[in-house]
Design a protein around this motif. Structure first.
Motif, mmCIF file in Angstrom:
data_model
loop_
_atom_site.group_PDB
_atom_site.id
_atom_site.type_symbol
_atom_site.label_atom_id
_atom_site.label_comp_id
_atom_site.label_asym_id
_atom_site.label_seq_id
_atom_site.Cartn_x
_atom_site.Cartn_y
_atom_site.Cartn_z
ATOM 1 N N THR A 24 -2.218 -13.685 -55.036
ATOM 2 C CA THR A 24 -1.207 -12.679 -55.345
ATOM 3 C C THR A 24 0.160 -13.355 -55.377
ATOM 4 N N HIS A 25 1.090 -12.733 -56.076
ATOM 5 C CA HIS A 25 2.439 -13.292 -56.147
ATOM 6 C C HIS A 25 3.169 -13.190 -54.811
ATOM 7 N N PHE A 26 2.740 -12.280 -53.938
ATOM 8 C CA PHE A 26 3.440 -12.093 -52.667
ATOM 9 C C PHE A 26 2.743 -12.777 -51.501
ATOM 10 N N GLY A 27 1.438 -12.977 -51.586
ATOM 11 C CA GLY A 27 0.709 -13.569 -50.461
ATOM 12 C C GLY A 27 0.206 -14.973 -50.722
ATOM 13 N N GLY A 28 0.218 -15.366 -51.981
ATOM 14 C CA GLY A 28 -0.256 -16.702 -52.326
ATOM 15 C C GLY A 28 -1.750 -16.745 -52.540
ATOM 16 N N PRO A 29 -2.329 -17.945 -52.482
ATOM 17 C CA PRO A 29 -3.758 -18.096 -52.742
ATOM 18 C C PRO A 29 -4.599 -17.529 -51.593
ATOM 19 N N PRO A 30 -5.833 -17.115 -51.915
ATOM 20 C CA PRO A 30 -6.701 -16.579 -50.863
ATOM 21 C C PRO A 30 -7.136 -17.687 -49.900
ATOM 22 N N LYS A 31 -7.494 -17.268 -48.696
ATOM 23 C CA LYS A 31 -7.992 -18.184 -47.672
ATOM 24 C C LYS A 31 -9.381 -17.700 -47.244
ATOM 25 N N PRO A 32 -10.380 -17.932 -48.095
ATOM 26 C CA PRO A 32 -11.726 -17.408 -47.800
ATOM 27 C C PRO A 32 -12.324 -18.068 -46.556
ATOM 28 N N GLY A 33 -13.121 -17.282 -45.858
ATOM 29 C CA GLY A 33 -13.838 -17.805 -44.702
ATOM 30 C C GLY A 33 -13.004 -17.954 -43.444
ATOM 31 N N SER A 34 -11.814 -17.399 -43.417
ATOM 32 C CA SER A 34 -10.960 -17.495 -42.242
ATOM 33 C C SER A 34 -11.580 -16.744 -41.070
ATOM 34 N N ALA A 35 -11.392 -17.284 -39.889
ATOM 35 C CA ALA A 35 -11.867 -16.605 -38.679
ATOM 36 C C ALA A 35 -11.119 -15.280 -38.477
ATOM 37 N N ALA A 36 -9.990 -15.147 -39.120
ATOM 38 C CA ALA A 36 -9.170 -13.933 -38.979
ATOM 39 C C ALA A 36 -9.473 -12.896 -40.058
ATOM 40 N N GLU A 37 -10.475 -13.119 -40.885
ATOM 41 C CA GLU A 37 -10.710 -12.244 -42.033
ATOM 42 C C GLU A 37 -10.917 -10.780 -41.650
ATOM 43 N N MET A 38 -11.793 -10.498 -40.704
ATOM 44 C CA MET A 38 -12.070 -9.101 -40.376
ATOM 45 C C MET A 38 -10.892 -8.439 -39.684
ATOM 46 N N ALA A 39 -10.162 -9.180 -38.870
ATOM 47 C CA ALA A 39 -8.948 -8.608 -38.274
ATOM 48 C C ALA A 39 -7.931 -8.317 -39.372
ATOM 49 N N ALA A 40 -7.849 -9.187 -40.375
ATOM 50 C CA ALA A 40 -6.931 -8.973 -41.494
ATOM 51 C C ALA A 40 -7.353 -7.760 -42.318
ATOM 52 N N VAL A 41 -8.658 -7.569 -42.514
ATOM 53 C CA VAL A 41 -9.155 -6.382 -43.224
ATOM 54 C C VAL A 41 -8.745 -5.124 -42.452
ATOM 55 N N TYR A 42 -8.925 -5.162 -41.133
ATOM 56 C CA TYR A 42 -8.558 -4.003 -40.313
ATOM 57 C C TYR A 42 -7.047 -3.759 -40.393
ATOM 58 N N ALA A 43 -6.261 -4.826 -40.297
ATOM 59 C CA ALA A 43 -4.802 -4.680 -40.400
ATOM 60 C C ALA A 43 -4.410 -4.137 -41.774
ATOM 61 N N HIS A 44 -5.128 -4.566 -42.812
ATOM 62 C CA HIS A 44 -4.874 -4.077 -44.168
ATOM 63 C C HIS A 44 -5.088 -2.555 -44.207
ATOM 64 N N LEU A 45 -6.163 -2.100 -43.595
ATOM 65 C CA LEU A 45 -6.457 -0.675 -43.495
ATOM 66 C C LEU A 45 -5.288 0.054 -42.832
ATOM 67 N N LEU A 46 -4.778 -0.507 -41.732
ATOM 68 C CA LEU A 46 -3.700 0.140 -40.986
ATOM 69 C C LEU A 46 -2.382 0.157 -41.769
ATOM 70 N N VAL A 47 -2.087 -0.937 -42.477
ATOM 71 C CA VAL A 47 -0.868 -0.992 -43.290
ATOM 72 C C VAL A 47 -0.882 0.132 -44.321
ATOM 73 N N HIS A 48 -1.977 0.247 -45.047
ATOM 74 C CA HIS A 48 -2.018 1.255 -46.111
ATOM 75 C C HIS A 48 -2.093 2.668 -45.558
ATOM 76 N N ARG A 49 -2.700 2.864 -44.397
ATOM 77 C CA ARG A 49 -2.696 4.200 -43.795
ATOM 78 C C ARG A 49 -1.272 4.626 -43.492
ATOM 79 N N ARG A 50 -0.467 3.706 -43.005
ATOM 80 C CA ARG A 50 0.929 4.045 -42.686
ATOM 81 C C ARG A 50 1.723 4.420 -43.930
ATOM 82 N N GLU A 51 1.283 3.964 -45.083
ATOM 83 C CA GLU A 51 1.962 4.338 -46.336
ATOM 84 C C GLU A 51 1.711 5.804 -46.687
ATOM 85 N N GLY A 52 0.596 6.352 -46.204
ATOM 86 C CA GLY A 52 0.305 7.767 -46.413
ATOM 87 C C GLY A 52 0.267 8.170 -47.869
#
Length: 175
Positions: A24-52
């Motif tokens: 993405t232009h804002f986040g850069g290249p993907p980092k597949p296989g990161s140990a933080a992937e599922m926490a990042a998915v959960y945080a992604h869920l929370l970010v967009h929920r706050r957008e309502g």
């Protein structure tokens, strides 16, 4: 930390490469296989929920959050277990203080033995001013307070889990 401080865009920029398969232009290249992937998915869920009801590139924040809830699957089970317990305690306290509340009763019935972020999104969307203008203003306000309290607990438990994993990794624990 960025999410907890209300910096949604900055948080989104950090977690996107960890949870999205394309550059993405804002986040850069993907980092597949990161140990933080599922926490990042959960945080992604929370970010967009706050957008309502805010409409972004992929629809409303509620809809986009639902996409990330589906990607989460059964991951972060320990976080979700704590959130469910906290939500139940908050709902029970609110029911004792306020009497019968259809929204809180629905929350308890719709989750069963597992926290379902997508169900919670639906509840919070319905309790928002934009989601249901016909709701009594006091009921809507109490419901929104409940949603905020549970969402704050959800963020806190995710942060707590991330810190525990980082601390374990620093100590050589492969957790």
């Amino acid at each position: 930390l960025l999410l907890g401080a209300g910096h949604l865009d900055a948080c989104h920029n950090v977690i996107t490469p960890l949870s999205w398969d394309d550059a993405t232009h804002f986040g850069g290249p993907p980092k597949p296989g990161s140990a933080a992937e599922m926490a990042a998915v959960y945080a992604h869920l929370l970010v967009h929920r706050r957008e309502g009801h805010y409409v972004g590139e992929f629809g409303t924040g509620w809809n986009n959050s639902g996409f990330w809830a589906a990607r989460l699957g059964s991951m972060e089970a320990a976080v979700r277990e704590k959130v469910l317990q906290q939500a139940r305690e908050l709902a029970e306290r609110a029911l004792k203080e306020q009497g019968s509340n259809a929204a809180l009763n629905h929350l308890q019935k719709s989750h069963g033995e597992q926290w379902r972020p997508k169900n919670f999104n639906s509840l919070c969307a319905a309790l928002s001013a934009e989601g249901n203008a016909s709701l009594d203003a006091e009921l809507r306000e109490r419901g929104q307070d409940f949603c905020e309290q549970v969402a704050d607990a959800e963020w806190w438990y995710l942060l707590e889990s991330c810190v525990a994993r980082a601390t374990a990794a620093d100590a050589g624990d492969p957790r």
